[in-house]
Design an enzyme around this catalytic site. Structure first.
Site, PDB file in Angstrom:
ATOM      1  CG  PHE A 138      -1.269   1.284   1.478  1.00  0.00           C
ATOM      2  CD1 PHE A 138      -2.595   1.189   0.199  1.00  0.00           C
ATOM      3  CD2 PHE A 138      -1.627   2.446   1.642  1.00  0.00           C
ATOM      4  CE1 PHE A 138      -3.837   2.070  -0.149  1.00  0.00           C
ATOM      5  CE2 PHE A 138      -2.329   3.649   1.925  1.00  0.00           C
ATOM      6  CZ  PHE A 138      -3.403   3.282   0.804  1.00  0.00           C
ATOM      7  CG  ASP A 223       5.823   3.275   1.359  1.00  0.00           C
ATOM      8  OD1 ASP A 223       5.570   4.156   2.623  1.00  0.00           O
ATOM      9  OD2 ASP A 223       4.519   3.129   0.855  1.00  0.00           O
ATOM     10  CE  LYS A 252      -0.661   5.510   7.780  1.00  0.00           C
ATOM     11  NZ  LYS A 252      -0.214   5.562   6.268  1.00  0.00           N
TER      12      LYS A 252
HETATM   13  C1  LIG Z   1      -1.201   5.160   5.023  1.00  0.00           C
HETATM   14  C2  LIG Z   1      -0.109   5.153   4.047  1.00  0.00           C
HETATM   15  C3  LIG Z   1      -0.025   5.646   2.459  1.00  0.00           C
HETATM   16  C4  LIG Z   1       0.046   6.693   2.132  1.00  0.00           C
HETATM   17  O1  LIG Z   1      -0.343   7.724   3.585  1.00  0.00           O
HETATM   18  P1  LIG Z   1      -0.852   9.086   3.097  1.00  0.00           P
HETATM   19  O2  LIG Z   1      -0.753  10.001   4.131  1.00  0.00           O
HETATM   20  O3  LIG Z   1      -2.618   8.776   3.390  1.00  0.00           O
HETATM   21  O4  LIG Z   1      -1.007   9.894   2.029  1.00  0.00           O
HETATM   22  C5  LIG Z   1       1.325   5.393   1.914  1.00  0.00           C
HETATM   23  N1  LIG Z   1       2.237   4.208   2.411  1.00  0.00           N
HETATM   24  C6  LIG Z   1       1.934   3.972   3.877  1.00  0.00           C
HETATM   25  C7  LIG Z   1       2.664   2.718   3.745  1.00  0.00           C
HETATM   26  C8  LIG Z   1       1.265   3.636   4.629  1.00  0.00           C
HETATM   27  O5  LIG Z   1       0.975   3.382   5.548  1.00  0.00           O
END
Ligand SMILES: *Cc1c(COP(=O)(O)O)cnc(C)c1O
Length: 393
Positions: A138, A223, A252
């Site tokens: 994700f 990420d 986050k």
């Molecule tokens: C939440 C998340 C995103 C996206 O972040 P947003 O601030 O909602 O755009 C991307 N990568 C990971 C691993 C996430 O948990």
């Protein structure tokens, strides 16, 4: 305004992209949230792994209030003090040489993909544009980010997406080896997958990907938007693997709830990017950067990280002791914990909420438990007691 009026107004005025729980949260303090009926909730999801220092942390609040009363926004056409203060902290405590700030996780991944594309094109021409991502991934909801996100329901309604993206099974190095080649520009993954079900990369997998990227001149992008910045009990999730990326994305928890994203990169990649190549009006604003400085200074303390690791172990041990017939697996690192059930988790989430505990899912049958990093064993005991009740039937 009463609760029912708020819920009805939401239904009338707001795009229906979320199925919100039928409570209206009004106030937060530490690990607790309070709704408009005065009910208290133990927050074991932190607004999706965001409120690392808990809600309305006094030091964050004071820094934000003071900065908001001093300077809020000037654009990136001028220097500001908090911007540089935060950038220096991130660089001095990571593999990276430079930082680019943005406003969310998706935006951080968009920027990472753009930087990787430009770097690869400058080196090897237009053909070197392919991106390898993984099952369960994700990476956010914008066009580039969904292009590398695995779940078809998030991608297909918006086709056509970025060309040249392919997915390999997570933790399957053999397939990755077949897909990574001279046309690969970047490989992107979460060292510990969040939304995908709380799955950690194996050490062989991360090391293998690093080697494949080096062999084929591709960039490795981690990420760490969900798993980074202390959540695993280390400052960066990848520290546990002794593998470093070329680019890392954060978001986050970085400003404890104010919108921020960051792309950390090595000089090798940064050198390919120049003035005008990327930008953002709001990014790196003084208020979010001040908040993030406070978060970073606290979370990066060795004692703080040690407590996260210890409390995470404790949480997993207590969950295993539940011995519920529905629990298939308890996994995760630090305070990013997954509890896989043999039944759908949605009713369990609702039952927990009724008992005053907020948690979320990671897919259909995994409970995701991601409390503020400041939780204590007492909080954990309370949460586990509630879960025992909710899993009893
Ligand atoms: C939440 C998340 C995103 C996206 O972040 P947003 O601030 O909602 O755009 C991307 N990568 C990971 C691993 C996430 O948990």
């Amino acid at each position: 305004m009463d609760k029912q009026a708020i819920i009805e107004a939401e239904g009338r005025y707001v795009m229906q992209t979320y199925r919100r729980a039928d409570i209206v949260l009004e106030r937060g303090e530490g690990v607790y949230l309070y709704d408009t009926d005065g009910q208290r909730y133990l927050d074991f999801m932190s607004g999706i792994a965001v409120a690392a220092l808990g809600h309305c942390d006094p030091a964050v609040t004071a820094a934000v209030a003071q900065q908001a009363a001093t300077l809020t926004h000037v654009s990136n056409l001028y220097h500001t003090i908090p911007h540089v203060g935060l950038a220096r902290r991130l660089v001095e405590h990571s593999f990276a040489d430079r930082v680019f700030f943005c406003n969310s996780g998706a935006e951080a991944n968009e920027g990472a993909l753009k930087f990787a594309r430009k770097w690869a094109r400058a080196r090897a021409g237009e053909g070197k544009h392919e991106i390898v991502a993984f099952s369960g991934s994700f990476h956010g909801r914008t066009m580039g980010a969904i292009s590398v996100t695995y779940k078809t329901a998030y991608r297909e309604p918006f086709n056509p997406l970025l060309p040249g993206v392919c997915f390999a099974p997570f933790n399957d190095l053999a397939t990755a080896r077949e897909l990574i080649g001279p046309a690969t520009c970047a490989v992107i993954l979460e060292p510990v997958q969040g939304e995908g079900g709380i799955h950690a990369a194996t050490p062989e997998f991360l090391r293998g990907l690093r080697e494949l990227c080096d062999r084929h001149g591709a960039l490795l992008i981690f990420d760490e938007i969900q798993c980074g910045l202390g959540r695993t009990g280390r400052l960066w999730a990848h520290e546990a693997y002794a593998v470093t990326p070329d680019i890392m994305t954060l978001a986050k928890p970085l400003a404890n709830g104010l919108p921020i994203g960051a792309i950390l990169l090595t000089e090798k990649v940064a050198a390919a990017i120049g003035p005008g190549d990327h930008g953002s009006t709001f990014a790196a604003g003084p208020v979010v950067c001040r908040a993030a400085e406070v978060v970073f200074d606290r979370v990066s303390q060795p004692e703080f990280l040690a407590a996260v690791a210890e409390n995470g172990e404790y949480l997993r041990r207590r969950l295993r002791e539940l011995e519920s017939k529905h629990i298939v697996d308890v996994r995760g690192t630090g305070l990013l914990v997954g509890v896989e059930l043999d039944v759908p988790v949605a009713p369990v989430l609702a039952a927990a909420r009724k008992h005053g505990l907020l948690i979320i899912n990671a897919g259909d049958n995994v409970l995701r438990i991601a409390p503020p990093l400041i939780v204590t064993k007492d909080h954990i005991d309370t949460a586990v007691d509630i879960l025992r009740e909710c899993l009893a039937t």
